[in-house]
Design a protein around this motif. Sequence first.
Motif, mmCIF file in Angstrom:
data_model
loop_
_atom_site.group_PDB
_atom_site.id
_atom_site.type_symbol
_atom_site.label_atom_id
_atom_site.label_comp_id
_atom_site.label_asym_id
_atom_site.label_seq_id
_atom_site.Cartn_x
_atom_site.Cartn_y
_atom_site.Cartn_z
ATOM 1 N N GLN A 1 -11.306 -21.228 -5.705
ATOM 2 C CA GLN A 1 -11.904 -22.164 -4.779
ATOM 3 C C GLN A 1 -10.898 -22.586 -3.709
ATOM 4 O O GLN A 1 -9.688 -22.512 -3.898
ATOM 5 C CB GLN A 1 -12.393 -23.401 -5.545
ATOM 6 N N LYS A 2 -11.426 -23.041 -2.571
ATOM 7 C CA LYS A 2 -10.562 -23.445 -1.456
ATOM 8 C C LYS A 2 -9.610 -24.563 -1.860
ATOM 9 O O LYS A 2 -8.465 -24.596 -1.440
ATOM 10 C CB LYS A 2 -11.413 -23.877 -0.263
ATOM 11 N N THR A 3 -10.094 -25.484 -2.679
ATOM 12 C CA THR A 3 -9.231 -26.591 -3.117
ATOM 13 C C THR A 3 -8.086 -26.090 -3.988
ATOM 14 O O THR A 3 -6.966 -26.595 -3.902
ATOM 15 C CB THR A 3 -10.056 -27.620 -3.896
ATOM 16 N N GLU A 4 -8.353 -25.094 -4.821
ATOM 17 C CA GLU A 4 -7.311 -24.514 -5.666
ATOM 18 C C GLU A 4 -6.272 -23.789 -4.823
ATOM 19 O O GLU A 4 -5.072 -23.875 -5.084
ATOM 20 C CB GLU A 4 -7.923 -23.544 -6.671
ATOM 21 N N ILE A 5 -6.744 -23.053 -3.817
ATOM 22 C CA ILE A 5 -5.836 -22.337 -2.917
ATOM 23 C C ILE A 5 -4.929 -23.314 -2.197
ATOM 24 O O ILE A 5 -3.713 -23.132 -2.135
ATOM 25 C CB ILE A 5 -6.643 -21.497 -1.902
ATOM 26 N N ALA A 6 -5.525 -24.362 -1.640
ATOM 27 C CA ALA A 6 -4.745 -25.367 -0.912
ATOM 28 C C ALA A 6 -3.728 -26.037 -1.823
ATOM 29 O O ALA A 6 -2.577 -26.262 -1.436
ATOM 30 C CB ALA A 6 -5.682 -26.407 -0.305
ATOM 31 N N PRO B 1 -5.920 -15.940 0.369
ATOM 32 C CA PRO B 1 -6.135 -15.316 1.669
ATOM 33 C C PRO B 1 -4.790 -15.072 2.358
ATOM 34 O O PRO B 1 -3.732 -15.366 1.794
ATOM 35 C CB PRO B 1 -6.944 -16.380 2.413
ATOM 36 N N HIS C 1 -1.661 -15.783 4.157
ATOM 37 C CA HIS C 1 -0.942 -17.049 4.190
ATOM 38 C C HIS C 1 0.551 -16.798 4.377
ATOM 39 O O HIS C 1 1.035 -15.674 4.267
ATOM 40 C CB HIS C 1 -1.173 -17.829 2.886
ATOM 41 N N TYR D 1 -0.854 -11.171 2.093
ATOM 42 C CA TYR D 1 -1.607 -11.454 0.868
ATOM 43 C C TYR D 1 -1.494 -10.259 -0.064
ATOM 44 O O TYR D 1 -1.286 -9.126 0.374
ATOM 45 C CB TYR D 1 -3.065 -11.840 1.129
#
Length: 266
Positions: free
Chosen positions: A2-7, A32, A34, A75
Amino acid sequence: MQKTEIASYLDAIELKPKSVYVVHEKLERSLPLHSHSKSQLTYVDGGIAYIFIGEKTYFIPARHYIWIPRGLPHYVKVRTSATITRNLYFYTEDDHTNTFYSKFGIYPVNNLLFEMIGFTNKWSGYIEKKDEGYNFMAAIKNILPQMSIKSFPIALPTTTNTKLRPIVLYMAQNFGQQITLDNIATRFGMGERTLSRLFQSTMNISFLQYLKLLRIVRAIEMILQDDYTTTEIAYLTGYNSLAAFSKAFFQVTNIRPSDFNKQNRQ
């Protein structure tokens, strides 16, 4: 992921810039494109991986690690969820002491470095100067320039060109067939000269060079899977003899397939 996990993951790397941040992942990562302000050592254990940088895809063979300098967008993709990536994100305050730290590379891992990377499995998270393990992590970083002289050379170009991308995908799915410039041009309704120029102008590589790189990358995957003999791999990747395959393999990797196979078994 999830986006929150990635951040959260990327924020954690940056949180303590003078530390070594240690993460041993046992699941596929879907980060992604980064970058971060730390230098990164990633060792791929038990599988096949690729790293994407700019317009190139680099193949990471067994018993090799990636060095990613700070600030380089990238990535990594692994093939199976069983693959473990051992990631060490290093402080960069001493990166100016050796040009090695500022250059991207994929390097072989000798027995000493293999044991040292394996030993890091006992730690995770932040390792700071006050912590047990910091001197050990620093020792790993300090010996890399002496141990890592020659980078593994394989880089397979990628493209988003709407005309070339379907051709590249077709070649990736049919690399074992008797592919020629002529039959590919005919299949996709263009002239040979047009197709040749498209490869050169779009990916800065000739059609034949790309085909050779593609086949050798697939051959290395087969060697690492250990399911086929070298002769079988030669024919499965489109070569009509073991000698022709061995010659092409050496031209790309600077090592014979039989020797590469021996290294993999060791």
